[in-house]
Design a protein around this motif. Structure first.
Motif, PDB file in Angstrom:
ATOM      1  N   TYR A  87       0.889  -1.134  -0.001  1.00  0.00           N
ATOM      2  CA  TYR A  87       0.047  -0.111   0.004  1.00  0.00           C
ATOM      3  C   TYR A  87       0.889   1.181  -0.171  1.00  0.00           C
ATOM      4  O   TYR A  87       0.774   2.119  -0.643  1.00  0.00           O
ATOM      5  N   LEU A  88       1.940   1.142   0.716  1.00  0.00           N
ATOM      6  CA  LEU A  88       3.027   2.192   0.905  1.00  0.00           C
ATOM      7  C   LEU A  88       3.516   2.730  -0.569  1.00  0.00           C
ATOM      8  O   LEU A  88       3.375   3.709  -0.983  1.00  0.00           O
ATOM      9  N   ILE A  89       3.962   1.611  -1.265  1.00  0.00           N
ATOM     10  CA  ILE A  89       4.459   1.702  -2.459  1.00  0.00           C
ATOM     11  C   ILE A  89       3.645   2.123  -3.608  1.00  0.00           C
ATOM     12  O   ILE A  89       3.918   3.129  -4.339  1.00  0.00           O
ATOM     13  N   VAL A  90       2.412   1.428  -3.403  1.00  0.00           N
ATOM     14  CA  VAL A  90       1.590   2.085  -4.530  1.00  0.00           C
ATOM     15  C   VAL A  90       1.164   3.648  -4.303  1.00  0.00           C
ATOM     16  O   VAL A  90       0.894   4.532  -5.166  1.00  0.00           O
ATOM     17  N   GLY A  91       0.969   3.985  -2.897  1.00  0.00           N
ATOM     18  CA  GLY A  91       0.825   5.219  -2.594  1.00  0.00           C
ATOM     19  C   GLY A  91       1.857   6.230  -3.289  1.00  0.00           C
ATOM     20  O   GLY A  91       1.621   7.181  -3.797  1.00  0.00           O
ATOM     21  N   LEU A  92       2.959   5.785  -3.003  1.00  0.00           N
ATOM     22  CA  LEU A  92       4.267   6.532  -3.521  1.00  0.00           C
ATOM     23  C   LEU A  92       4.219   6.755  -5.131  1.00  0.00           C
ATOM     24  O   LEU A  92       4.344   7.641  -5.862  1.00  0.00           O
ATOM     25  N   LEU A  99      11.090   6.388 -10.032  1.00  0.00           N
ATOM     26  CA  LEU A  99      11.146   4.986  -9.980  1.00  0.00           C
ATOM     27  C   LEU A  99      12.139   4.684  -9.155  1.00  0.00           C
ATOM     28  O   LEU A  99      12.038   3.635  -8.482  1.00  0.00           O
ATOM     29  N   ILE A 100      13.138   5.517  -9.067  1.00  0.00           N
ATOM     30  CA  ILE A 100      14.177   5.174  -8.242  1.00  0.00           C
ATOM     31  C   ILE A 100      13.709   5.161  -6.645  1.00  0.00           C
ATOM     32  O   ILE A 100      14.071   4.074  -5.846  1.00  0.00           O
ATOM     33  N   VAL A 101      13.003   6.258  -6.337  1.00  0.00           N
ATOM     34  CA  VAL A 101      12.621   6.320  -4.956  1.00  0.00           C
ATOM     35  C   VAL A 101      11.628   5.027  -4.601  1.00  0.00           C
ATOM     36  O   VAL A 101      11.925   4.543  -3.629  1.00  0.00           O
ATOM     37  N   ILE A 102      10.897   4.707  -5.697  1.00  0.00           N
ATOM     38  CA  ILE A 102      10.130   3.641  -5.439  1.00  0.00           C
ATOM     39  C   ILE A 102      10.801   2.401  -5.185  1.00  0.00           C
ATOM     40  O   ILE A 102      10.347   1.477  -4.335  1.00  0.00           O
ATOM     41  N   GLY A 103      11.926   2.191  -6.036  1.00  0.00           N
ATOM     42  CA  GLY A 103      12.888   1.003  -5.879  1.00  0.00           C
ATOM     43  C   GLY A 103      13.524   0.927  -4.482  1.00  0.00           C
ATOM     44  O   GLY A 103      13.373  -0.342  -3.715  1.00  0.00           O
ATOM     45  N   ILE A 104      13.774   2.097  -3.969  1.00  0.00           N
ATOM     46  CA  ILE A 104      14.485   2.046  -2.689  1.00  0.00           C
ATOM     47  C   ILE A 104      13.462   1.937  -1.543  1.00  0.00           C
ATOM     48  O   ILE A 104      13.891   1.156  -0.709  1.00  0.00           O
ATOM     49  N   VAL A 105      12.298   2.351  -1.701  1.00  0.00           N
ATOM     50  CA  VAL A 105      11.140   1.846  -0.951  1.00  0.00           C
ATOM     51  C   VAL A 105      10.842   0.579  -0.700  1.00  0.00           C
ATOM     52  O   VAL A 105      10.774  -0.238   0.247  1.00  0.00           O
ATOM     53  N   ALA A 106      10.939  -0.186  -2.031  1.00  0.00           N
ATOM     54  CA  ALA A 106      10.495  -1.708  -2.271  1.00  0.00           C
ATOM     55  C   ALA A 106      11.447  -2.567  -1.493  1.00  0.00           C
ATOM     56  O   ALA A 106      11.356  -3.404  -0.877  1.00  0.00           O
ATOM     57  N   ALA A 107      12.908  -2.090  -1.596  1.00  0.00           N
ATOM     58  CA  ALA A 107      13.901  -2.906  -1.042  1.00  0.00           C
ATOM     59  C   ALA A 107      13.771  -2.603   0.657  1.00  0.00           C
ATOM     60  O   ALA A 107      14.086  -3.691   1.194  1.00  0.00           O
ATOM     61  N   GLY A 108      13.707  -1.423   0.731  1.00  0.00           N
ATOM     62  CA  GLY A 108      13.630  -1.223   2.338  1.00  0.00           C
ATOM     63  C   GLY A 108      12.403  -2.072   2.739  1.00  0.00           C
ATOM     64  O   GLY A 108      12.470  -2.663   4.076  1.00  0.00           O
ATOM     65  N   ALA A 109      11.468  -2.009   2.281  1.00  0.00           N
ATOM     66  CA  ALA A 109      10.196  -2.625   2.766  1.00  0.00           C
ATOM     67  C   ALA A 109      10.261  -4.437   2.808  1.00  0.00           C
ATOM     68  O   ALA A 109       9.946  -4.856   3.606  1.00  0.00           O
ATOM     69  N   ALA A 110      11.039  -4.947   1.774  1.00  0.00           N
ATOM     70  CA  ALA A 110      11.185  -6.266   2.046  1.00  0.00           C
ATOM     71  C   ALA A 110      12.286  -6.663   3.243  1.00  0.00           C
ATOM     72  O   ALA A 110      12.007  -7.546   3.791  1.00  0.00           O
ATOM     73  N   ILE A 111      13.261  -5.596   3.338  1.00  0.00           N
ATOM     74  CA  ILE A 111      14.074  -5.818   4.488  1.00  0.00           C
ATOM     75  C   ILE A 111      13.451  -5.788   5.596  1.00  0.00           C
ATOM     76  O   ILE A 111      13.370  -6.436   6.662  1.00  0.00           O
ATOM     77  N   ALA A 112      12.530  -4.807   5.756  1.00  0.00           N
ATOM     78  CA  ALA A 112      11.579  -4.441   6.880  1.00  0.00           C
ATOM     79  C   ALA A 112      10.618  -5.718   7.439  1.00  0.00           C
ATOM     80  O   ALA A 112      10.384  -6.178   8.401  1.00  0.00           O
ATOM     81  N   ALA A 113      10.141  -6.177   6.012  1.00  0.00           N
ATOM     82  CA  ALA A 113       9.191  -7.337   6.399  1.00  0.00           C
ATOM     83  C   ALA A 113      10.067  -8.747   6.917  1.00  0.00           C
ATOM     84  O   ALA A 113       9.525  -9.323   7.691  1.00  0.00           O
ATOM     85  N   LYS A 114      11.187  -8.781   6.298  1.00  0.00           N
ATOM     86  CA  LYS A 114      11.926  -9.822   7.159  1.00  0.00           C
ATOM     87  C   LYS A 114      12.322  -9.702   8.506  1.00  0.00           C
ATOM     88  O   LYS A 114      12.314 -10.781   9.365  1.00  0.00           O
ATOM     89  N   GLY A 115      12.576  -8.689   8.834  1.00  0.00           N
ATOM     90  CA  GLY A 115      12.855  -8.356  10.154  1.00  0.00           C
ATOM     91  C   GLY A 115      11.722  -8.563  11.012  1.00  0.00           C
ATOM     92  O   GLY A 115      11.686  -9.031  12.138  1.00  0.00           O
ATOM     93  N   THR A 116      10.423  -8.071  10.614  1.00  0.00           N
ATOM     94  CA  THR A 116       9.174  -8.048  11.289  1.00  0.00           C
ATOM     95  C   THR A 116       8.638  -9.392  11.331  1.00  0.00           C
ATOM     96  O   THR A 116       8.311  -9.992  12.576  1.00  0.00           O
TER      97      THR A 116
END
Length: 136
Positions: A87-92, A99-116
């Protein structure tokens, strides 16, 4: 419709100096990137489920129940956080960011999901141990 789009803040922004044509091209790129993210998400979910299944299968008989609880919590939390992050990525993406900002957020979200998911697994294991010690 064209007049409304020309008055849009996104089209007047410095990123879209080419006007409507450049804006349409950028939205096309974001659409392709979103499709790739969707496929990567499915692959990631399948990998997590298979990995968790292997861990449960290989667990010692006395640890199977605990391992099942921990791995289920990890997969569930990972999927839940992934939904939130999408939802955050689609909102951005719909907000006109690059596109670079969205890619950074997507990578960060994947890392955060793994940590969560790891934190959820640790918490589930801790609660399982507490309940098990009460039942003994």
């Amino acid at each position: 419709m064209r007049r409304m789009l020309k008055q849009s803040a996104l089209v007047r922004d410095n990123n879209f100096k080419g006007g409507l044509k450049e804006y349409a091209k950028e939205m096309g790129k974001i659409g392709k990137f979103a499709t790739q993210l969707k496929i990567a998400g499915y692959v990631s979910i399948a990998t997590d489920i298979v990995g968790s299944s292997i861990k449960v299968y290989e667990a010692a008989p006395e640890d199977k129940a605990r391992t099942t609880v921990v791995e289920t919590a990890k997969v569930g939390a990972g999927i839940g956080f992934g939904i939130y992050a999408s939802y955050l990525i689609v909102g951005l993406a719909t907000g006109g960011t690059g596109l670079i900002v969205i890619g950074i957020v997507a990578a960060g979200a994947a890392i955060a999901a793994k940590g969560t998911s790891e934190i959820a697994g640790y918490g589930a294991g801790y609660i399982y141990d507490k309940v098990e010690s009460i039942n003994e």
